[in-house]
Design a protein around this motif. Structure first.
Motif, PDB file in Angstrom:
ATOM      1  N   SER A   7      28.921  24.260  32.028  1.00 52.26           N
ATOM      2  CA  SER A   7      29.154  24.652  33.417  1.00 52.26           C
ATOM      3  C   SER A   7      29.907  23.579  34.200  1.00 52.26           C
ATOM      4  CB  SER A   7      27.824  24.973  34.105  1.00 52.26           C
ATOM      5  OG  SER A   7      27.020  23.807  34.196  1.00 52.26           O
ATOM      6  N   HIS A   8      29.944  22.365  33.657  1.00 56.55           N
ATOM      7  CA  HIS A   8      30.673  21.264  34.324  1.00 56.55           C
ATOM      8  C   HIS A   8      31.726  20.657  33.386  1.00 56.55           C
ATOM      9  CE1 HIS A   8      27.925  21.334  37.715  1.00 56.55           C
ATOM     10  NE2 HIS A   8      26.904  21.318  36.879  1.00 56.55           N
ATOM     11  N   ILE A   9      32.161  21.427  32.400  1.00 58.99           N
ATOM     12  CA  ILE A   9      33.046  20.862  31.376  1.00 58.99           C
ATOM     13  C   ILE A   9      34.412  20.470  31.962  1.00 58.99           C
ATOM     14  CG2 ILE A   9      34.025  23.076  30.593  1.00 58.99           C
ATOM     15  CD1 ILE A   9      32.990  20.068  28.401  1.00 58.99           C
ATOM     16  N   LEU A  10      34.879  21.208  32.963  1.00 55.46           N
ATOM     17  CA  LEU A  10      36.166  20.849  33.563  1.00 55.46           C
ATOM     18  C   LEU A  10      36.066  19.564  34.366  1.00 55.46           C
ATOM     19  CD1 LEU A  10      37.618  24.314  34.634  1.00 55.46           C
ATOM     20  CD2 LEU A  10      38.500  22.758  32.896  1.00 55.46           C
ATOM     21  N   SER A  11      34.975  19.394  35.097  1.00 54.01           N
ATOM     22  CA  SER A  11      34.784  18.127  35.815  1.00 54.01           C
ATOM     23  C   SER A  11      34.691  16.963  34.838  1.00 54.01           C
ATOM     24  CB  SER A  11      33.521  18.192  36.680  1.00 54.01           C
ATOM     25  OG  SER A  11      33.734  19.008  37.813  1.00 54.01           O
ATOM     26  N   PHE A  65      40.131  33.597  34.780  1.00 57.34           N
ATOM     27  CA  PHE A  65      39.712  32.201  34.813  1.00 57.34           C
ATOM     28  C   PHE A  65      38.291  32.050  34.280  1.00 57.34           C
ATOM     29  CE2 PHE A  65      42.868  32.264  38.371  1.00 57.34           C
ATOM     30  CZ  PHE A  65      43.811  31.485  37.732  1.00 57.34           C
ATOM     31  N   GLN A  66      38.107  31.034  33.463  1.00 54.27           N
ATOM     32  CA  GLN A  66      36.811  30.750  32.845  1.00 54.27           C
ATOM     33  C   GLN A  66      36.395  29.313  33.167  1.00 54.27           C
ATOM     34  OE1 GLN A  66      36.581  32.110  28.679  1.00 54.27           O
ATOM     35  NE2 GLN A  66      38.428  33.333  29.013  1.00 54.27           N
ATOM     36  N   PHE A  67      35.116  29.004  32.851  1.00 49.96           N
ATOM     37  CA  PHE A  67      34.536  27.677  33.119  1.00 49.96           C
ATOM     38  C   PHE A  67      34.669  27.307  34.596  1.00 49.96           C
ATOM     39  CE2 PHE A  67      36.305  27.532  28.764  1.00 49.96           C
ATOM     40  CZ  PHE A  67      35.127  27.364  28.049  1.00 49.96           C
ATOM     41  N   GLN A  68      34.563  28.299  35.469  1.00 53.89           N
ATOM     42  CA  GLN A  68      34.748  28.007  36.893  1.00 53.89           C
ATOM     43  C   GLN A  68      33.582  27.188  37.453  1.00 53.89           C
ATOM     44  OE1 GLN A  68      36.592  30.866  39.651  1.00 53.89           O
ATOM     45  NE2 GLN A  68      36.365  32.362  38.010  1.00 53.89           N
ATOM     46  N   GLU A  69      33.909  26.294  38.323  1.00 54.53           N
ATOM     47  CA  GLU A  69      32.908  25.543  39.070  1.00 54.53           C
ATOM     48  C   GLU A  69      33.488  25.213  40.431  1.00 54.53           C
ATOM     49  OE1 GLU A  69      32.620  21.225  37.791  1.00 54.53           O
ATOM     50  OE2 GLU A  69      33.413  22.098  35.947  1.00 54.53           O
ATOM     51  N   HIS A  82      37.378  23.557  43.629  1.00 56.74           N
ATOM     52  CA  HIS A  82      37.272  24.769  42.806  1.00 56.74           C
ATOM     53  C   HIS A  82      38.124  24.606  41.560  1.00 56.74           C
ATOM     54  CE1 HIS A  82      37.973  29.411  42.447  1.00 56.74           C
ATOM     55  NE2 HIS A  82      37.122  28.955  41.542  1.00 56.74           N
ATOM     56  N   LEU A  83      37.477  24.653  40.406  1.00 57.92           N
ATOM     57  CA  LEU A  83      38.153  24.487  39.122  1.00 57.92           C
ATOM     58  C   LEU A  83      37.992  25.743  38.283  1.00 57.92           C
ATOM     59  CD1 LEU A  83      36.841  20.916  38.181  1.00 57.92           C
ATOM     60  CD2 LEU A  83      38.964  21.462  39.378  1.00 57.92           C
ATOM     61  N   GLY A  84      38.949  25.984  37.425  1.00 60.78           N
ATOM     62  CA  GLY A  84      38.886  27.084  36.478  1.00 60.78           C
ATOM     63  C   GLY A  84      40.131  27.074  35.609  1.00 60.78           C
ATOM     64  N   VAL A  85      40.017  27.605  34.409  1.00 61.02           N
ATOM     65  CA  VAL A  85      41.165  27.609  33.492  1.00 61.02           C
ATOM     66  C   VAL A  85      41.299  28.980  32.837  1.00 61.02           C
ATOM     67  CG1 VAL A  85      41.200  25.146  32.956  1.00 61.02           C
ATOM     68  CG2 VAL A  85      39.706  26.657  31.648  1.00 61.02           C
ATOM     69  N   GLN A 489      49.738  41.524  36.590  1.00 63.17           N
ATOM     70  CA  GLN A 489      49.601  40.986  37.939  1.00 63.17           C
ATOM     71  C   GLN A 489      50.957  40.879  38.624  1.00 63.17           C
ATOM     72  OE1 GLN A 489      47.238  37.397  38.053  1.00 63.17           O
ATOM     73  NE2 GLN A 489      48.222  36.691  39.920  1.00 63.17           N
ATOM     74  N   MET A 490      51.986  40.520  37.856  1.00 61.31           N
ATOM     75  CA  MET A 490      53.325  40.402  38.423  1.00 61.31           C
ATOM     76  C   MET A 490      53.833  41.751  38.925  1.00 61.31           C
ATOM     77  SD  MET A 490      54.571  37.361  38.517  1.00 61.31           S
ATOM     78  CE  MET A 490      56.307  37.731  38.671  1.00 61.31           C
ATOM     79  N   HIS A 491      53.388  42.829  38.276  1.00 61.37           N
ATOM     80  CA  HIS A 491      53.834  44.157  38.678  1.00 61.37           C
ATOM     81  C   HIS A 491      52.928  44.779  39.742  1.00 61.37           C
ATOM     82  CE1 HIS A 491      57.091  44.469  35.841  1.00 61.37           C
ATOM     83  NE2 HIS A 491      56.311  44.112  34.858  1.00 61.37           N
ATOM     84  N   ASN A 492      51.638  44.444  39.683  1.00 58.01           N
ATOM     85  CA  ASN A 492      50.674  45.117  40.556  1.00 58.01           C
ATOM     86  C   ASN A 492      50.060  44.224  41.613  1.00 58.01           C
ATOM     87  OD1 ASN A 492      50.897  47.513  38.961  1.00 58.01           O
ATOM     88  ND2 ASN A 492      49.577  46.543  37.436  1.00 58.01           N
ATOM     89  N   LYS A 493      50.251  42.894  41.458  1.00 61.23           N
ATOM     90  CA  LYS A 493      49.670  41.907  42.363  1.00 61.23           C
ATOM     91  C   LYS A 493      48.165  42.120  42.506  1.00 61.23           C
ATOM     92  CE  LYS A 493      51.084  38.997  46.106  1.00 61.23           C
ATOM     93  NZ  LYS A 493      51.914  38.764  47.271  1.00 61.23           N
ATOM     94  N   ILE A 494      47.473  42.127  41.374  1.00 58.19           N
ATOM     95  CA  ILE A 494      46.025  42.283  41.355  1.00 58.19           C
ATOM     96  C   ILE A 494      45.401  40.918  41.200  1.00 58.19           C
ATOM     97  CG2 ILE A 494      44.073  43.299  40.124  1.00 58.19           C
ATOM     98  CD1 ILE A 494      46.040  45.430  39.104  1.00 58.19           C
ATOM     99  N   PRO A 495      44.483  40.481  42.099  1.00 55.03           N
ATOM    100  CA  PRO A 495      43.835  39.186  41.913  1.00 55.03           C
ATOM    101  C   PRO A 495      43.028  39.169  40.636  1.00 55.03           C
ATOM    102  CG  PRO A 495      42.782  40.437  43.683  1.00 55.03           C
ATOM    103  CD  PRO A 495      44.014  41.181  43.296  1.00 55.03           C
ATOM    104  N   SER A 496      43.123  38.066  39.882  1.00 59.22           N
ATOM    105  CA  SER A 496      42.528  38.015  38.544  1.00 59.22           C
ATOM    106  C   SER A 496      41.092  37.509  38.539  1.00 59.22           C
ATOM    107  CB  SER A 496      43.385  37.133  37.640  1.00 59.22           C
ATOM    108  OG  SER A 496      43.498  35.851  38.189  1.00 59.22           O
ATOM    109  N   VAL A 497      40.637  36.896  39.624  1.00 54.90           N
ATOM    110  CA  VAL A 497      39.274  36.412  39.656  1.00 54.90           C
ATOM    111  C   VAL A 497      38.672  36.640  41.026  1.00 54.90           C
ATOM    112  CG1 VAL A 497      39.543  34.613  37.914  1.00 54.90           C
ATOM    113  CG2 VAL A 497      40.042  34.101  40.281  1.00 54.90           C
ATOM    114  N   VAL A 498      37.380  36.525  41.123  1.00 52.71           N
ATOM    115  CA  VAL A 498      36.706  36.649  42.408  1.00 52.71           C
ATOM    116  C   VAL A 498      36.996  35.422  43.251  1.00 52.71           C
ATOM    117  CG1 VAL A 498      34.452  36.883  43.508  1.00 52.71           C
ATOM    118  CG2 VAL A 498      34.907  38.041  41.342  1.00 52.71           C
ATOM    119  N   SER A 499      37.180  35.622  44.535  1.00 50.10           N
ATOM    120  CA  SER A 499      37.459  34.487  45.424  1.00 50.10           C
ATOM    121  C   SER A 499      36.291  33.508  45.450  1.00 50.10           C
ATOM    122  CB  SER A 499      37.729  35.012  46.835  1.00 50.10           C
ATOM    123  OG  SER A 499      37.760  33.945  47.750  1.00 50.10           O
ATOM    124  N   ALA A 500      36.611  32.268  45.776  1.00 50.71           N
ATOM    125  CA  ALA A 500      35.593  31.220  45.837  1.00 50.71           C
ATOM    126  C   ALA A 500      34.843  31.223  47.178  1.00 50.71           C
ATOM    127  CB  ALA A 500      36.223  29.860  45.631  1.00 50.71           C
TER     128      ALA A 500
END
Length: 503
Positions: A7-11, A65-69, A82-85, A489-500
């Protein structure tokens, strides 16, 4: 315990190398050089180990995005840590941490003054670059982006060549001016959304005119970093004056920050502008591929030749982005990773020769294969990879981009494929003059072949170049779902993750 670490791997990936760099500064000294080097190496290996779970625990089937924190950072302005990859960022993070270990080992016997400061600069820079690849808050991203310039500025300015002051100032001004326009774009988007979150920017509906202005602001920052023609002139100067480690990090990682940022910011935030301006981007990319390859052909300095080669190869990356199909985009990402290994290997090879003869001029060499046969075998392998030889990683990305370009327009593919001719021409011309023929002078006759440390570095890079050339699936598999989502997303402009906003 494992779940808590994940859960803190990106940090951890960001702060382990930074703290290792601080430890090297605090504990290292020129009076205890070996201890300083070992502290740096242990820190680099720990940082590399921290990034491995990003791959082993990554969900390949999910493109978001995964491993979000995240935590609140500056609540008054809705700025978050806010981190995520996603599948694009993870390979680049692994490349960064891997390259840092290589740079530390490469400097083991070469850097004898201010050892602690040199090692610490690269460790801290590694953490900051991983921060750029991980940040999902635009101000956090901007802080990492700008902070990264400082250690590179110091590396070139302190350990560089005779014209290092000119090179560092040019490098700093080019990158800083572009970055200021990027900051203006972030502030505009903040006033439109009330947030600095990247995913909130994705969801913002904008007309074509503001999209074009935003895209051009981002373009000025990212095109300089890649670097695209005609804002490429800082790179050859920086490479020539930088020490070997600086050149390795510049080519292997720093150039990729611009490419990555096009995919993270410029294109998904302003997709209509990206399509509208695609002809311009493709034209600039093809100029880099063809014209800069011809410029490389006339270079007499090995570092300058490889620097111009990097610009030409990065033209493939932006070409792959702006033909808007999955084959071209995946090929561009493979090309970024492959170029990281190949360019690092080529600059390290030049460093091996420079450490012995203190010259990078091609005319000063000749017949090196007679006195350094093992080294010559490695160097020729990397030269073949740089030329796009099938079976090496240099072939895979270029071939995928050419196929993707062929789906878009025959002439795009035709012009892009000229790199297979020009790339072979300037690379093999250098190889012939440096390595083959009779021994040119007594300096070459006295050269000694590579030692165990140099063999280890070049051997590991050779394995990576051949491994990904024969089996590129690890890169393609991790990026595939993200690439498909990106194109959607480039065609539909759909956000890929939930906002922080729920932090």
């Amino acid at each position: 315990m494992l779940n808590n670490l994940l859960s803190h791997i990106l940090s951890l990936s960001i702060w382990v190398p930074i703290l290792a760099g601080v430890a090297v500064l605090a504990l290292g000294s020129d009076k205890t050089p070996n201890a300083t080097r070992w502290i740096a190496l242990v820190g680099g290996l720990a940082a590399f180990a921290a990034t491995i779970p990003l791959y082993t625990h990554f969900n390949f089937a999910y493109g978001g995005f995964q491993f979000q924190e995240g935590i609140r950072w500056i609540p008054a302005f809705n700025i978050n840590y806010h981190l995520g990859v996603d599948g694009i960022a993870v390979p680049l993070i692994l490349l960064t941490s891997f390259t840092t270990v290589i740079v530390v080992i490469a400097a083991w016997e070469v850097i004898t003054l201010r050892i602690a400061q040199y090692m610490a600069a690269f460790l801290i820079m590694s953490g900051l670059m991983i921060g750029v690849f991980s940040a999902l808050d635009s101000i956090l991203y901007y802080v990492f982006w700008e902070a990264m310039l400082i250690p590179m500025f110091l590396v070139i300015g302190i350990w560089g060549g005779p014209n290092r002051v000119y090179a560092t100032i040019k490098f700093f001004l080019y990158t800083l001016l572009g970055s200021l326009l990027m900051l203006v774009a972030f502030i505009y988007l903040y006033y439109q959304t009330g947030s600095f979150e990247v995913v909130d920017f994705y969801a913002l509906p904008l007309g074509l005119k503001p999209q074009i202005l935003i895209f051009m602001a981002f373009f000025m920052a990212f095109a300089v970093k890649i670097p695209m023609w005609p804002v490429h002139t800082w790179l050859p100067d920086a490479h020539v004056e930088a020490p070997t480690g600086g050149s390795v990090v510049l080519a292997a990682i720093a150039l990729k920050l611009g490419g990555y940022s096009f995919l993270r910011f410029a294109m998904p935030i302003s997709p209509d502008a990206a399509h509208y301006l695609a002809p311009m981007m493709i034209t600039l990319s093809l100029i880099a591929v063809v014209y800069i390859a011809l410029v490389a052909l006339v270079q007499q300095d090995m570092k300058k030749l490889i620097a111009y080669s990097s610009i030409s190869h990065m033209g493939f990356v932006t070409l792959g982005f702006f033909i808007f199909n999955s084959l071209g985009l995946e090929g561009a990402i493979v090309q970024m990773i492959s170029h990281g290994f190949i360019s690092a290997a080529m600059f390290l090879s030049v460093g091996v020769l420079y450490d012995r003869m203190h010259s990078r001029e091609i005319a000063d060499y000749g017949g090196v294969a007679n006195t350094m046969p093992t080294f010559a075998a490695f160097a020729v392998l990397f030269a073949m990879a740089n030329s796009g030889l099938p079976g090496t990683s240099g072939f895979v990305g270029e071939f995928m981009v050419i196929l993707g370009a062929l789906q878009a327009n025959f002439w795009f593919a035709f012009l892009a494929s000229t790199t297979l001719i020009f790339g072979a021409a300037y690379t093999l011309w250098m190889v012939k003059r440096v390595f083959y023929g009779a021994i040119a002078n007594h300096h070459v006759a006295e050269l000694k072949d590579i030692n165990k440390r140099e063999f280890l570095i070049l051997g590991v890079l050779a394995i990576m170049v051949l491994g990904f050339g024969l089996y590129p699936a690890p890169i393609i598999e991790i990026t595939h779902a993200t690439v498909l989502q990106f194109i959607s997303q480039m065609h539909n402009k759909i956000p890929s993750v939930v906002s922080a906003a729920t932090y």
